[in-house]
Every structure is written in structure tokens, then in C-alpha cells.
Write a protein that holds these residues in place. Structure first.
Motif, PDB file in Angstrom:
ATOM      1  N   TYR A   1       0.808  -1.222   0.000  1.00 13.19           N
ATOM      2  CA  TYR A   1       0.000   0.000   0.000  1.00 13.19           C
ATOM      3  C   TYR A   1       0.844   1.276   0.000  1.00 13.19           C
ATOM      4  N   LYS A   2       2.118   1.172  -0.337  1.00 11.26           N
ATOM      5  CA  LYS A   2       2.994   2.349  -0.353  1.00 11.26           C
ATOM      6  C   LYS A   2       2.503   3.425  -1.320  1.00 11.26           C
ATOM      7  N   ASN A   3       1.887   3.014  -2.398  1.00 14.52           N
ATOM      8  CA  ASN A   3       1.446   3.961  -3.422  1.00 14.52           C
ATOM      9  C   ASN A   3      -0.041   4.257  -3.346  1.00 14.52           C
ATOM     10  N   GLU A   4      -0.606   4.197  -2.153  1.00 19.00           N
ATOM     11  CA  GLU A   4      -2.034   4.467  -1.924  1.00 19.00           C
ATOM     12  C   GLU A   4      -2.934   3.683  -2.876  1.00 19.00           C
ATOM     13  N   SER A   5      -2.795   2.409  -2.880  1.00 23.15           N
ATOM     14  CA  SER A   5      -3.558   1.529  -3.766  1.00 23.15           C
ATOM     15  C   SER A   5      -4.922   1.216  -3.153  1.00 23.15           C
TER      16      SER A   5
END
Length: 126
Positions: A109-113
Motif C-alpha cells: 500500500y505504499k502507493n495508496e492503492s
């Protein structure tokens, strides 16, 4: 529905609901197990007390305790409350983990998925 509403309205409610179910199933399993053991002990106790001379009433009481004991343990096995408890608690903890990782932007979820989060949660809700 935005992601905050999804988390609050769906995920957090399901976490709480699954945990409540897990506790309920575990309590039911424990009650049935203890009841079965207690009734077995009661049957043995009745026979032990009556060891000087068994009459029909004592024999009926002992057999009745034994049958009810078996029935309570059988109900627990048929409905498998212990397994249901484990499944519900696993679901609760898995949803909690996904929610926490998403909110902390950890792992996948690092890339705001948001779409991945929703997809993974919906898979857990099945």
C-alpha cells in the motif's frame, strides 16, 4: 463511497462482528465441553456412590448422565464451534491487518492503492 467511509462502515463493522462471533463460538464450545465432562463425572460419581448396591434408579440416573454427556459433546462436534471460532477470529485479524497496513501505507500500500485494498478486503469478506 469514499475509502474512509468504506473503512468505517464496512471493514471496522466486520472486524467487530467477526470478533464477536469468534468469542460467542468459543464460549459455546467451552460450555458444551465442560457440560459434557461434568455430566460424565456425575455418571461416574453416581456409580461410585452406589457401588455397595446398584438399584434400577441409580443405573437409570447414571446412564442418563452418560447419554446427555455424549449428546452435548456430539452437538459440539456436529456444529464444530471450535473451528468456527478460529475462522471468525482469523477473518477479524486479517481485516485488521489489511486496514492497518493501508492506513500506514505499508507493504503493497505504499502507493495508496485503494483499489488493491478494497479488492483484498472483499476477498476476505467472502
Amino acid at each position: 463511497m469514499n475509502i474512509d467511509t468504506y473503512i468505517t462502515d464496512k471493514i471496522e463493522k466486520e472486524i467487530k462482528s467477526s470478533h464477536t462471533k469468534a468469542v460467542s463460538y468459543e464460549n459455546t464450545h467451552n460450555i458444551l465441553t465442560i457440560t459434557g465432562i461434568a455430566l460424565s463425572a456425575c455418571a461416574a460419581g453416581v456409580l461410585a456412590v452406589a457401588s455397595t448396591g446398584i438399584n434400577l434408579g441409580i443405573l437409570i440416573a447414571s446412564v442418563s448422565c452418560s447419554l446427555v454427556s455424549c449428546a452435548t459433546l456430539l452437538v459440539d462436534r456436529i456444529y464444530d464451534f471450535e473451528k468456527k471460532s478460529i475462522v471468525a477470529e482469523t477473518k477479524s485479524k486479517s481485516l485488521e491487518k489489511e486496514k492497518t497496513c493501508f492506513q500506514l501505507k505499508a507493504g503493497i500500500y505504499k502507493n495508496e492503492s485503494e483499489s488493491i485494498f478494497v479488492e483484498r478486503c472483499e476477498d476476505l469478506l467472502k
